[in-house]
Write a protein that holds these residues in place. Structure first.
Motif, PDB file in Angstrom:
ATOM      1  N   PHE A 182      -1.107  -4.648  -4.111  1.00  0.00           N
ATOM      2  CA  PHE A 182       0.165  -5.357  -4.267  1.00  0.00           C
ATOM      3  C   PHE A 182       0.562  -5.512  -5.731  1.00  0.00           C
ATOM      4  CE2 PHE A 182      -0.662  -6.369   0.164  1.00  0.00           C
ATOM      5  CZ  PHE A 182       0.587  -6.081   0.702  1.00  0.00           C
ATOM      6  N   PHE A 219       3.684  -3.704  -7.199  1.00  0.00           N
ATOM      7  CA  PHE A 219       5.036  -4.209  -6.981  1.00  0.00           C
ATOM      8  C   PHE A 219       5.435  -5.270  -8.000  1.00  0.00           C
ATOM      9  CE2 PHE A 219       3.288  -2.970  -2.824  1.00  0.00           C
ATOM     10  CZ  PHE A 219       4.087  -1.857  -2.620  1.00  0.00           C
ATOM     11  N   ALA A 275       7.891  -5.603  -2.952  1.00  0.00           N
ATOM     12  CA  ALA A 275       6.909  -5.477  -1.870  1.00  0.00           C
ATOM     13  C   ALA A 275       7.590  -5.472  -0.505  1.00  0.00           C
ATOM     14  CB  ALA A 275       5.892  -6.610  -1.948  1.00  0.00           C
ATOM     15  N   LYS A 311       9.298  -1.977   0.419  1.00  0.00           N
ATOM     16  CA  LYS A 311       8.448  -0.824   0.757  1.00  0.00           C
ATOM     17  C   LYS A 311       8.057  -0.876   2.223  1.00  0.00           C
ATOM     18  CE  LYS A 311       4.526   1.924  -0.455  1.00  0.00           C
ATOM     19  NZ  LYS A 311       4.365   2.509   0.820  1.00  0.00           N
ATOM     20  N   HIS A 336       3.406  -0.168   4.489  1.00  0.00           N
ATOM     21  CA  HIS A 336       2.309  -0.492   3.572  1.00  0.00           C
ATOM     22  C   HIS A 336       1.035   0.021   4.232  1.00  0.00           C
ATOM     23  CE1 HIS A 336       4.403  -3.132   0.746  1.00  0.00           C
ATOM     24  NE2 HIS A 336       5.117  -3.541   1.779  1.00  0.00           N
TER      25      HIS A 336
END
Length: 100
Positions: free
Chosen positions: A29, A32, A66, A69, A72
């Motif tokens: 993460f 991001f 985040a 997107k 994931h």
């Protein structure tokens, strides 16, 4: 007068594979935006994490990046990511793994 609260931009992540550790989630993460907090809860009986976590970003931009997107993927598993609906402070009362 009440102390000002720090605004934390959080997501709630589910379907985290049991093989993934706090460090890997933070690193993933981190692409991001700056990750301020990562809380992965562990089961005291099994020693494995419970498959979900909270990620707190330093900025709203990191949070939005985040959320934009899709999908994931981490270790071949598709994570479910959504905006957190409760304050991170609510989770701090737990005595589980907290990595600030």
């Amino acid at each position: 007068m009440a102390a000002p609260t720090k605004k934390v931009f959080e997501i709630f992540v589910t379907r985290v594979p049991w093989t993934v550790a706090n460090r890997e989630i933070r690193e993933y993460f981190g692409q991001f935006g700056t990750v301020k907090r990562c809380k992965l809860l562990f089961d005291k009986d099994t020693g494995f994490h419970k498959g979900f976590c909270w990620i707190g970003f330093a900025t709203e931009e990191g949070l939005n990046n985040a959320l934009k997107k899709e999908p994931h993927l981490l270790e071949g598993a598709k994570l479910q990511v959504q905006r957190n609906r409760t304050s991170f402070v609510d989770h701090r009362s737990h005595r589980d793994n907290d990595d600030d």
